[in-house]
Motif scaffolding. Structure first.
Motif, PDB file in Angstrom:
ATOM      1  N   ALA D  21       0.833  -1.203   0.000  1.00  8.99           N
ATOM      2  CA  ALA D  21       0.000   0.000   0.000  1.00  8.99           C
ATOM      3  C   ALA D  21       0.865   1.249   0.000  1.00  8.99           C
ATOM      4  O   ALA D  21       0.597   2.207  -0.752  1.00  8.99           O
ATOM      5  N   SER D  22       1.924   1.250   0.775  1.00  9.09           N
ATOM      6  CA  SER D  22       2.691   2.503   0.807  1.00  9.09           C
ATOM      7  C   SER D  22       3.487   2.673  -0.486  1.00  9.09           C
ATOM      8  O   SER D  22       3.699   3.799  -0.932  1.00  9.09           O
ATOM      9  N   ILE D  23       3.863   1.571  -1.129  1.00  8.26           N
ATOM     10  CA  ILE D  23       4.502   1.714  -2.446  1.00  8.26           C
ATOM     11  C   ILE D  23       3.545   2.371  -3.420  1.00  8.26           C
ATOM     12  O   ILE D  23       3.919   3.230  -4.214  1.00  8.26           O
ATOM     13  N   MET D  24       2.287   1.973  -3.344  1.00  6.42           N
ATOM     14  CA  MET D  24       1.332   2.527  -4.293  1.00  6.42           C
ATOM     15  C   MET D  24       0.950   3.957  -3.964  1.00  6.42           C
ATOM     16  O   MET D  24       0.529   4.711  -4.834  1.00  6.42           O
ATOM     17  N   LEU D  25       1.035   4.319  -2.693  1.00  3.90           N
ATOM     18  CA  LEU D  25       0.500   5.624  -2.305  1.00  3.90           C
ATOM     19  C   LEU D  25       1.546   6.727  -2.273  1.00  3.90           C
ATOM     20  O   LEU D  25       1.223   7.886  -2.485  1.00  3.90           O
ATOM     21  N   LYS D  26       2.787   6.391  -1.977  1.00  4.51           N
ATOM     22  CA  LYS D  26       3.768   7.460  -1.775  1.00  4.51           C
ATOM     23  C   LYS D  26       4.190   8.073  -3.099  1.00  4.51           C
ATOM     24  O   LYS D  26       4.461   7.354  -4.066  1.00  4.51           O
TER      25      LYS D  26
END
Lengths: 736, 542, 181, 108
Positions: D21-26
Motif C-alpha cells: 500500500a505505501s509503495i502505491m500511495l507514496k
C-alpha cells in the motif's frame, strides 16, 4: 555434379556476383557501365541456360538418331537431376547415427530448364531495354543492383530442390519486388504501393507457412520428388498412411494444399489478394515487365506446378475457383482502365487466372505452357508500354495518347504483334504463341466439363469452361482497345504527340520479344519439353512407387487406379480430350477476330464512338464500378477500419475506465471516438495501406496506454496484476 | 600452452587441481573478481585511467572467457559445488561463454561510442559496475539455490541501477535509474517474500530438494505454493522484462547510455532466461508430478507460455510508433524475450505426454540457446550502429536515419542486416533461430501450435517497425552530410552482420553445437518419434 | 518441583510470550499502518523505525537474538539513518508533502485488502510442518558456523557486492560534476 | 491461546500488505523505498518464524537456514537502500525534487 545442374548453378550465381559488385562499387561505375555489367552477367546466365538446354536435350551431342532416321525426340528418357544436401540437423541428437536433417538441394528437370531459359532470356532483354529507359535516372546503378539480386533470387527459386528453398527465395523475390516498386520512393504513391505489395504478400506467405508447417510436420523438409512419392496419391482424395504409420488425413491434406496455394495467391496476385499488383505499376516499367508480368508473379504458377501431385481434389477445386474468379474479374476491370499500365496489369491478372485455372483443372502442361508464352508477349507489352511512356514523357493515361504509330512505329508494330498473340490470333490451325497455350487450357476445360458431366457432378462445373471462353472474347477486345487508343486515331494531346520519339536501344528487345511471341507457341518446343518433364518426373517417382501417377490424375472423374507402366498423361482419355477440343474450337475459334473487330470498330477514332456509349447511365455506372476496380480497395479498407475502430474503442475503454479510474468519465471516450469517426471520413479512400499502419498504431497505443512514464502507474499496474493474480490463484486452488 | 591453460583455469593459487571440490570450476568468476579489484587499482598508475580500465576489464573478461572454455570442456567439473550453492553444467558454460563474449563486445562498443564523452576518471567506477553486474549475471546462470538466486539477482541488478544513471548530468539518465531502482526494488522484495514462503512450505533452499519435496512430501497448501512460485516468477520476470513486469525496460533503455542499454538488452535478459530455464527444468525433471494435488505442471507451462505470447505481442505492437531508436530496440528486446519464453513453456511438458517429441525439454533448451546466441549478435550490431549514429548526429531519432544508406552506406548496410535478422528473414541467422524455435514448438504439437501462430503474427507485426528504420535509411532523403564512422565501431557492426550471414550458412554446426550442449545438459540423447520417412516404403491407404 | 508446577510455569511463560507477542506485533503493525498513512516523510521514517524495532522484538521472541541485534544495529541503526539522511538532503520544504489522489487511495486499499485476505486465507488453510525448536538450547556459534560453512559462498559474494555497490553509490552521490569540466 | 506460527505469518502478511500500500500511495521516492523495507521485513519475519517453528532441526542438529537467509536479506536491504538513496540524490540534483510524479520525460 551433372553438367546441366552445374551450368544452371553458375547461371544462378552470375547475377549474385553482379549484385555484389554493384552493391559496393556500383556508384563509382556510373551510368552506362553499371548497366552493362549487370547485362553481361545476366547474358552470361542466358548463355549458360542455353548450353544447359542443349546438353539436357542431347547429352551425346547428337541431334539426329541414325538408327531410326529421325530427329531425336525431345527429352526422351531423361532422368531428373535431384541433388539433396543435408543442411541443418533438427531436433535429434548429435549422438544419433542418422539425425533428421533439413535438406536443401538442386532439382533439375525439363520444367526447370524451360523456366531458366525463359527467365534469363526475358531478363536479358529487359536489362538491355533498361539501359535506355533508365538512362536519365540518378539512381541508375542502384536499379541494376536490385535487378541483379532479383534475378539471382528468381533463378534460385526455380533451381531449389525443396520447399524450404522455395520459401527462402520466395521471400527474397518479394523483397526485391518491394525495393523495385518503391524505387521512385519520392512519389508517395510508389512507396505506398511498395508497402501494400509487401503486406499483401505477407498474408499469402502466412498461408504458405501454415501449409508448409503441416507438410513439414508429417514429412520433414523433403526434396520435391520425395514429397511427390510420399503424397502422390493425394489426387485420389483418400487418407494417406505414411511409412512411420502416421495417417495423413485427407482433410488435412486439403488444408495443406490450400495453404501452400495461398502463397501462390499472394505472389501471383490472385483474388482476393490481387490488389497489390495494379498498384505495383508505380515501379519503373522494365520492372513491371520483368517482375510483375513475366517472372515473379508467374512463380505462383510454378509453385502450384511443383506441388501439383500433392493437391487433393478439394484443393484443386479451390485452385480452379480462384483462377476462374480472378480471370473474369480482372478482365472486366481491365475494360474500364485508362492508365496503359493498369490495363496491362489487369490483363496480367487475368492471364495468371487462366494459368491457375489450368492448374486447378489438372492441365499441368497448359498452365505452364501459358506461363512461358505469356512471359514473352506480356514482357513485350510492358516494354512496349515503357517505350510509349518514355516517348510520351511519362504520361500514362490513354486519353492523352492517340496516333502514336506514326511517331513510334517499331513500338506500335511490336505492340500490335503482342496484342495479336494475347488475343489468340490464328488462321487455319496456325497462330501466334498465345493461341496454342490458351487453346490447350480451354480444350482441357472443355474436357473437364464433359468429365464432370459424365461423373455426375453439378452442371456448375461447366462454368470452368464457359467463363474463360467468354473472357477470351473480352481479352481480345480490351487489348485492341488499348492498342487503338494508343496508336490509332488522331492525336488527342498535340504537344505530347509532337515530342514523342523512340530510343533505338529499346528496339532490339522489342523486336526479339515480338519474334518470340510469334514463334513461341509452336516452334520452340516448349509444350513438348513440358510433356517430357511430366514423363521424367513420373518415371523418376515410379522407380520407387510403381503406381505413381501424380501428374496425370484426371478429375473430377472418380478415382481410378492407374496401371503400372502406363504412359503418363496430363489429361483424361484421348476421346474426351478430343471432344473438349472440338467444343473449344466451336466456341472460341474466332474469338480473336470478334474481339479485335469490335475493338477496332468502336475505337476507330479515339473516343468518338465509345465516349457517347459510356454516357448512357447503366453503362456508365458499370464503367465507374469497373474503373474503381470493383471497390476492392475500399472494401478492404473498410474492414480494416472496422477492426481499428473496435480495437481503439477497446483501448479507449481500457484507458479510461481501468487505468485512469472512473474519474474522467466517458468524455475522453466520446472525444476519441469522434476523432476516429472524423479520421475515418477523411481517410477512408486513402487505400488499405494506411489501414494496416493505423491498425498497428492503434494496437500499439492500446498496449502503451499504461506506459505513461509515471513510475507509480507502473507500480500500480504491477501491484494490481500481482493482486489479481494472487487472489485468483488462491481462490482457484482453494476452491478445488 | 599447458602452462598458460593452467594459469588461466587456476588463477593465482596453484594446486587447486581437485576438480570436484576446488575453486577451479569457478575460475571465470574469480577472474571477474580479480578484474574488479584490478580496475580499482590501475588508475593509480596511469593518467589515462579510462582507457587503462577498459584494457584491464577486457583482459579480465578474456581471461574469464578462456577459463570458461578450458574449464567447461574439461572433465569432472560438471555438477554442483559448495554444498549445492553453485552448479556447473553445459548450459551454464554455454551461457557464460556467450555472456563474456558479449561483454567484451560491449566494451569495444563503449570504446567507439560512449568513451568519447565520458569524463576522465569515471572509468574505474564504470567498469567496476559493469564487471560486477556481469559477475551477478554469470552467477544467476549457475545456481539453483533460493538464497543464491536472490543474491545473484541483486548483484546483477544493483550495479545496473547505477549504470543506467551513469551519465549524472543527464536528466533522462537520472530518471531512468530512478525508475529502474524503484521498480527493481519492489519486484525483488516481492520475490523475497515468495522465496520465504517456498522455504516455509518445504524447509529447504535447494530447488532440487524443493521439487523432490513437492512431489513426494506430504501434501501442503497449493495456495501458498502458488504465492511462492508467483513471487519467484515476478523476480525473474523483472529481469526478463516479461509483461507486466516490463515497464522499466523502454524507459531505462532510452535514458541510459547506449552501451548500457545494449548490455542490459542481452545480458540481463539472457541471465534471467537461463535462470528460469534451470528452475523450470529442475521442477519438471522431478518425476511423479501427477502426484502433486491441485497443481499441474501444464498449468505453469500455460502461464509461462501465455506470458510469453503476451510479452512478444506487447513488445511488437508498442514498438510500432516509437521514434527513438533505443526505445524501439527496447520494445524489440521485450518481444524477443517473449519468443524465448514461449519456448520455455515447453520445458514443462512431461516426457512423451501429448507430444511427438520424446524429450521436448532438451529440444526446447537447444532452441533457446541458439536463439540467445543469434540474438546476441544481431542486437550488438544494431546497438553499435545506433551508438555510432548517435555519436555522429547527437540524435537517437529515427528521422535522423534518413538517407543513411547514402550518407554512410556500410553502416546502413550493417543496420539493414541486423534489422532484417531481427525480423527473422532468410538471408540472416535470425531466420534460423526463429525457424528453429517455431519448429520445436511445432513438433511438440498440442496447444503449442497456438504459440506458433502468435509468433508468426508477431513476426509480421514486427516487420512494420523494423522496416520503418530501413525505409528511413534507404527510401528517404535528407540533407545531412555524409560521414565515415569510427572504424572500430564499423568493424564490430560489420563483424556482427557477417556473422549473421555465416551463422545462417553454418546453421548446421551452430545447431549441432547448441544441440550438443543441451544434450550434455540432459545427459542423454533424444530421439524423434518421427523418423525421416523412408523413400522405399511409402504406401498409401486406399 | 512437581509436574503441576512445571506446567504452571510453562503456562506462565506462554502467557508472557503471548503478551509480549501482542505488544511487539501491535507496535510493528500499528506503525506499519502509520508508514502507510502518514503524509510527512519524516514522520513516516519515524514510524518505520518503530516497525523495525517491533520486528526486532519479535526476533527475540523467536529465539533469534543475533538477528534481533542485527536488525537493531544494521537496520534501525544504519539503514534507517541512511534513509533519514536522504530525507534531510532532499526535502526542501515545499516538496516534502505529496498528497495521493482519492482514486489512488481507493485502488491501493482495495488491492491491499484483496491481497491480505487472500494471504490470510491461504495461511490459515495451510498445514505447515511442525517441529518447534528452542534455539536457546544452542549457543550462538552455531549461527557463525552455518554462515561460514553452509553459506560460505553467499558470504563471500556479499563482500564483492558491497564493494561494487559502495563504489556505485559513492560515484552517484559524490556531487554533480560541472558541465564545463 | 498459544502463540504459534500462524500468528507470525499473519503479522508478516500484514506488513507485506502495508508495504504494498505505501509503495502505491507514496509520491516521495523515499516513501516507496520505505514500503520496500516493510516487505523485506515481512519476508524476514516469515523466514525466522518458519525456522523457529518448522525447520529448526534435522536429525537433532540445529539448522539455521532461515535465520541466515534473513541476515543476508538485511545486508542486501542495506546495500539496496544505499544505491537507491544515491540515485535519489542524483535525481534530486537534476530535478530539484524527489517527487516521482515529476519523472515523466521517458514515456510511450
Amino acid at each position: 555434379m551433372p553438367t546441366p545442374a552445374l551450368l544452371l548453378l553458375i547461371a544462378t550465381l552470375l547475377p549474385l556476383a553482379s549484385f555484389t559488385i554493384l552493391l559496393f562499387i556500383g556508384k563509382r561505375m556510373g551510368t552506362p557501365l553499371a548497366g552493362v555489367l549487370a547485362t553481361l552477367a545476366i547474358g552470361g546466365s542466358f548463355v549458360c541456360s542455353m548450353i544447359a538446354l542443349m546438353v539436357w536435350l542431347n547429352p551425346s551431342g547428337q541431334y539426329f538418331d541414325p538408327s531410326r532416321q529421325t530427329m531425336i525426340e525431345w527429352g526422351a528418357n531423361k532422368n531428373p537431376i535431384n541433388l539433396p544436401y543435408q543442411w541443418v540437423p533438427i531436433g535429434p541428437g548429435i549422438q544419433q547415427d542418422h539425425p533428421n536433417f533439413m535438406d536443401v538441394g538442386i532439382y533439375v528437370d525439363s520444367l526447370t530448364i524451360v523456366m531458366f531459359s525463359m527467365i534469363t532470356l526475358v531478363a536479358t532483354l529487359v536489362h538491355i531495354f533498361s539501359i535506355g529507359y533508365m538512362r536519365e535516372d540518378p539512381r541508375f546503378p542502384r536499379f541494376f543492383t536490385y535487378l541483379g539480386l532479383f534475378c539471382f533470387s528468381m533463378l534460385g527459386l526455380v533451381i531449389g530442390g525443396t520447399l524450404l528453398q522455395l520459401f527462402i527465395f520466395w521471400e527474397l523475390v518479394g523483397l526485391c519486388s518491394y525495393l523495385l516498386i518503391g524505387f521512385w520512393y519520392e512519389k508517395k504513391s510508389a512507396s505506398n504501393a511498395a508497402i501494400k505489395a509487401f503486406i499483401t504478400n505477407r498474408v499469402g506467405d502466412f498461408g504458405f507457412l501454415i501449409g508448409f508447417g503441416i507438410l513439414f510436420y508429417h514429412l520433414g523438409n523433403v526434396t520435391l520428388p520425395k514429397m511427390w512419392m510420399l503424397l502422390g496419391d493425394a489426387g485420389f482424395g483418400h487418407d494417406i498412411t505414411l511409412a512411420s504409420g502416421v495417417i495423413f488425413p485427407a482433410g488435412l491434406l486439403t488444408v495443406m494444399g490450400v495453404g501452400l496455394f495461398f502463397g501462390a495467391v499472394g505472389k501471383s496476385a490472385q483474388f482476393p489478394l490481387h490488389v497489390w499488383l495494379p498498384d505495383a505499376m508505380e515501379g519503373p516499367t522494365p520492372v513491371s515487365a520483368l517482375i510483375h508480368a513475366a517472372t515473379m508473379v508467374a512463380a505462383g504458377v510454378y509453385l502450384v506446378g511443383r506441388i501439383f501431385p500433392i493437391l487433393t481434389p478439394g484443393a484443386k477445386l479451390f485452385v480452379a475457383i480462384t483462377g476462374v474468379t480472378t480471370l473474369t474479374m480482372a478482365a472486366l476491370i481491365a475494360l474500364a482502365q485508362t492508365d496503359i499500365k493498369k490495363v496491362l496489369a489487369y490483363s496480367t491478372l487475368s492471364q495468371l487466372g487462366y494459368m491457375i485455372l489450368a492448374m486447378g483443372l489438372g492441365s499441368w502442361i497448359g498452365g505452364l505452357f501459358h506461363l512461358i508464352t505469356h512471359a514473352f508477349f506480356k514482357a513485350l507489352l510492358f516494354l512496349g508500354s515503357g517505350s510509349v511512356i518514355h516517348a510520351a514523357h511519362h504520361e500514362q493515361e490513354l486519353p492523352q495518347y492517340g496516333g502514336l504509330i506514326r511517331k513510334i512505329p517499331v513500338t506500335g508494330i511490336t505492340f500490335g504483334v503482342a496484342v495479336l498473340a494475347i488475343a489468340g490470333f490464328s488462321i487455319a490451325g496456325w497462330g501466334f504463341s498465345g493461341f496454342y497455350s490458351k487453346d490447350m487450357i480451354l480444350a482441357h476445360a472443355g474436357a473437364f466439363g464433359y468429365l464432370a458431366e459424365s461423373s455426375g457432378k453439378s452442371s456448375a462445373y461447366w462454368l470452368f469452361f464457359y467463363l474463360p471462353t467468354i473472357i477470351a472474347y473480352v481479352t481480345a477486345f480490351y487489348m485492341t482497345r488499348c492498342w487503338m487508343l494508343t496508336f490509332a486515331g488522331k492525336p488527342r494531346n498535340q504537344h505530347l504527340y509532337d515530342h514523342a520519339r523512340e530510343a533505338p536501344i529499346m528496339w532490339a528487345p522489342l523486336v526479339a520479344l515480338a519474334v518470340l511471341s510469334v514463334i513461341g507457341g509452336k516452334y520452340l518446343g516448349v509444350s513438348e519439353l513440358l510433356q517430357s518433364g511430366i514423363r521424367e518426373s513420373t518415371q523418376y517417382c515410379r522407380a520407387v512407387v510403381p503406381k505413381f501417377d501424380g501428374f496425370g490424375t484426371a478429375w473430377p472423374a472418380e478415382a481410378t487406379t492407374t496401371t503400372e507402366g502406363a504412359e503418363p498423361t496430363a489429361a483424361a482419355s484421348s476421346d474426351i480430350m478430343e471432344k473438349g477440343h472440338e467444343l473449344m474450337h466451336h466456341c472460341v475459334g474466332w474469338a480473336w477476330l470478334v474481339g479485335i473487330g469490335l475493338g477496332v470498330i468502336i475505337y476507330w477514332n479515339g473516343y468518338s464512338i465509345a465516349g457517347p456509349l459510356t454516357k448512357f447511365p447503366p453503362v456508365n455506372y458499370v464503367r465507374i464500378w469497373l474503373y474503381r476496380r470493383m471497390y476492392f480497395d475500399e472494401l478492404y479498407f473498410s474492414v480494416f477500419v472496422a477492426i481499428v475502430m473496435a480495437l481503439s474503442w477497446l483501448s479507449a475503454t481500457f484507458d479510461k475506465y481501468i487505468i485512469d479510474g472512473i474519474v474522467n468519465g466517458v468524455g475522453g471516450l466520446v472525444k476519441r471516438t469522434a476523432f476516429l469517426a472524423g479520421w475515418n471520413d477523411r481517410y477512408v479512400v486513402d487505400g488499405a495501406v494506411n489501414g494496416v499502419a493505423t491498425l498497428s498504431q492503434e494496437l500499439g497505443a492500446a498496449v502503451r496506454a499504461p506506459q505513461t512514464g509515471r513510475i507509480r502507474m507502473y507500480v500500480t499496474v504491477l501491484m494490481v496484476a500481482i493482486g489479481l493474480g494472487l487472489a485468483g490463484a488462491i481462490i482457484v486452488t482453494l476452491s478445488r | 600452452m599447458n602452462l598458460l591453460a593452467a594459469a588461466i583455469d587456476r588463477p593465482f593459487i596453484p594446486g587447486w587441481a581437485d576438480p570436484a571440490n576446488g575453486l577451479r570450476p569457478f575460475a571465470p568468476e574469480l577472474w571477474l573478481i580479480v578484474a574488479i579489484v584490478a580496475v580499482l587499482i590501475v588508475p593509480f598508475f596511469t593518467r589515462r585511467s579510462n582507457l587503462a580500465c577498459a584494457a584491464t576489464a577486457l583482459f579480465g573478461l578474456i581471461a574469464a572467457l578462456l577459463a570458461t572454455m578450458i574449464v567447461g570442456t574439461s572433465d569432472g567439473v560438471v555438477g554442483s559445488h559448495f554444498r549445492g550453492l553453485l552448479v556447473v553444467d553445459p548450459v551454464t558454460v554455454f551461457f557464460k561463454g556467450l555472456l563474456f563474449l558479449f561483454v567484451i563486445g560491449i566494451i569495444l562498443m563503449w570504446l567507439c561510442t560512449t568513451s568519447m564523452s565520458m569524463h576522465e576518471g569515471d572509468g574505474p567506477e564504470f567498469f567496476t559496475l559493469l564487471l560486477g553486474a556481469t559477475l551477478g549475471m554469470s552467477l544467476m546462470a549457475s545456481t539453483s539455490n533460493l538464497l543464491m538466486i536472490f543474491m545473484s539477482v541483486e548483484l546483477a541488478s544493483l550495479p545496473s541501477y547505477v549504470l543506467a544513471g551513469f551519465r549524472k548530468t543527464h536528466r533522462v539518465g537520472a530518471e531512468a535509474s530512478l525508475k529502474y531502482v524503484l521498480f527493481g526494488a519492489v519486484t525483488s522484495s516481492v520475490m523475497v517474500y515468495g522465496l520465504s514462503m517456498l522455504y516455509g512450505l518445504y524447509g529447504t533452499l535447494q530447488v532440487e530438494e524443493l521439487a523432490h519435496q513437492m512431489t513426494t512430501g506430504s501434501a501442503t497448501s497449493v495456495a501458498l505454493l502458488t504465492v511462492a512460485i508467483f513471487g519467484l516468477l515476478i523476480g525473474i520476470g523483472f529481469k526478463i522484462s516479461a509483461v507486466p513486469f516490463h515497464f522499466w525496460c523502454p524507459d531505462v533503455f532510452e535514458g541510459a547510455s547506449i552501451d548500457v542499454s545494449a548490455f542490459l538488452s542481452v545480458a540481463s535478459k539472457g541471465a534471467g532466461l537461463v535462470l528460469l530455464l534451470r528452475i523450470l527444468m529442475t521442477l519438471a525433471s522431478t518425476a511423479h508430478w501427477h502426484n502433486v494435488p491441485g497443481i499441474s505442471l501444464s498449468a505453469v507451462a500455460i502461464v509461462v507460455g501465455v506470458i510469453g505470447s503476451i510479452t512478444c505481442t506487447v513488445g511488437n505492437t508498442a514498438a510500432y510508433v516509437q521514434t527513438n531508436i533505443k526505445r524501439l530496440l527496447a520494445y524489440s528486446s521485450i518481444a524477443h524475450a517473449g519468443y524465448m519464453m514461449c519456448a520455455l513453456s515447453m520445458l514443462l511438458i512431461g516426457k512423451g505426454a501429448e507430444s511427438d517429441l520424446k524429450d521436448p525439454a532438451s529440444v526446447a533448451t537447444q532452441a533457446i540457446l541458439l536463439y540467445l546466441a543469434v540474438y546476441l549478435f544481431m542486437n550488438l550490431g544494431a546497438f553499435t550502429v545506433a551508438g555510432l549514429v548517435y555519436r555522429q548526429t547527437g540524435s537517437e531519432d529515427i528521422r535522423d536515419y534518413r538517407g543513411l544508406g547514402r550518407r554512410s552506406p556500410v553502416l546502413a548496410l550493417c543496420m539493414f542486416c541486423c534489422l532484417v535478422s531481427l525480423i527473422g528473414l532468410p538471408p540472416f541467422a535470425g531466420f534460423v533461430a526463429k525457424l528453429n524455435l517455431m519448429w520445436v514448438l511445432f513438433r511438440s504439437g498440442g496447444w503449442w501450435i497456438a504459440l506458433i501462430v502468435v509468433i508468426g503474427v508477431n513476426t509480421i507485426l514486427s516487420a512494420f517497425y523494423y522496416f520503418r528504420v530501413i525505409r528511413a535509411m534507404y527510401l528517404e532523403n535528407s540533407d545531412a552530410p555524409a560521414f565515415f564512422p569510427n572504424p572500430l565501431g564499423l568493424a564490430i557492426s560489420g563483424a556482427c552482420s557477417v556473422l549473421l550471414v555465416l551463422m545462417l550458412l553454418g546453421w548446421s554446426p551452430l545447431g549441432r553445437m547448441t544441440d550438443y550442449f543441451s544434450h550434455l545438459y540432459f545427459g542423454s540423447a533424444t530421439v524423434l518419434v518421427h523418423e525421416q520417412p523412408d523413400m522405399s516404403s511409402a504406401t498409401a491407404s486406399r | 518441583m512437581t509436574t503441576a508446577n512445571i506446567l504452571a510455569i510453562a503456562d506462565q511463560q506462554q502467557a508472557v510470550a503471548a503478551v509480549l507477542f501482542y505488544i511487539f506485533a501491535g507496535i510493528s503493525a500499528i506503525s506499519a499502518l502509520g508508514v502507510v498513512i502518514s503524509r510527512n516523510i519524516v514522520r513516516t521514517a519515524v514510524f518505520l523505525l518503530f516497525t523495525l524495532v517491533g520486528v526486532a522484538g519479535l526476533y527475540f521472541l523467536l529465539n533469534a537474538e543475533f538477528l534481533a541485534a542485527v536488525q537493531l544495529v544494521v537496520y534501525a541503526g544504519g539503514t534507517l539513518i541512511l534513509i533519514i539522511f536522504g530525507v534531510m538532503l532532499t526535502s526542501k520544504s515545499p516538496f516534502s508533502r505529496f498528497e495521493p489522489k482519492a482514486v489512488e487511495v481507493v485502488i491501493a486499499i482495495s488491492v491491499a485488502s484483496v491481497i491480505f485476505f487472500a494471504l490470510v486465507l491461504a495461511i490459515t488453510r495451510t498445514k505447515f510442518a511442525v517441529n518447534p525448536t528452542d534455539f536457546t538450547a544452542y549457543p550462538i556459534d552455531k549461527l557463525g558456523q552455518t554462515l561460514l560453512g553452509d553459506f560460505l559462498v553467499p558470504f563471500e559474494i556479499v563482500s564483492v557486492l558491497l564493494l561494487v555497490v559502495m563504489i556505485g553509490a559513492a560515484y552517484l552521490a559524490k556531487g554533480r560534476r560541472r558541465e564545463a569540466d | 491461546m498459544e502463540i504459534g506460527l500462524t500468528h507470525f505469518l499473519i503479522l508478516a502478511a500484514f506488513l507485506f500488505v502495508c508495504g504494498i500500500a505505501s509503495i502505491m500511495l507514496k509520491r516521495n521516492a523515499i516513501g516507496i523505498l520505505m514500503g520496500v523495507e516493510l516487505i523485506l521485513n515481512a519476508a524476514n519475519v516469515n523466514l525466522v518464524a518458519f525456522n523457529r517453528f518448522s525447520y529448526g532441526t534435522i536429525n537433532g542438529q540445529p539448522v539455521l537456514a532461515g535465520q541466515v537467509f534473513a541476515i543476508f536479506v538485511i545486508v542486501l536491504a542495506a546495500a539496496e537502500a544505499a544505491v537507491a538513496l544515491a540515485i535519489f540524490l542524483n535525481f534530486y540534483n537534476n530535478f530539484a525534487t524527489i517527487d516521482v510524479e515529476r519523472a515523466q520525460n521517458l514515456k510511450g
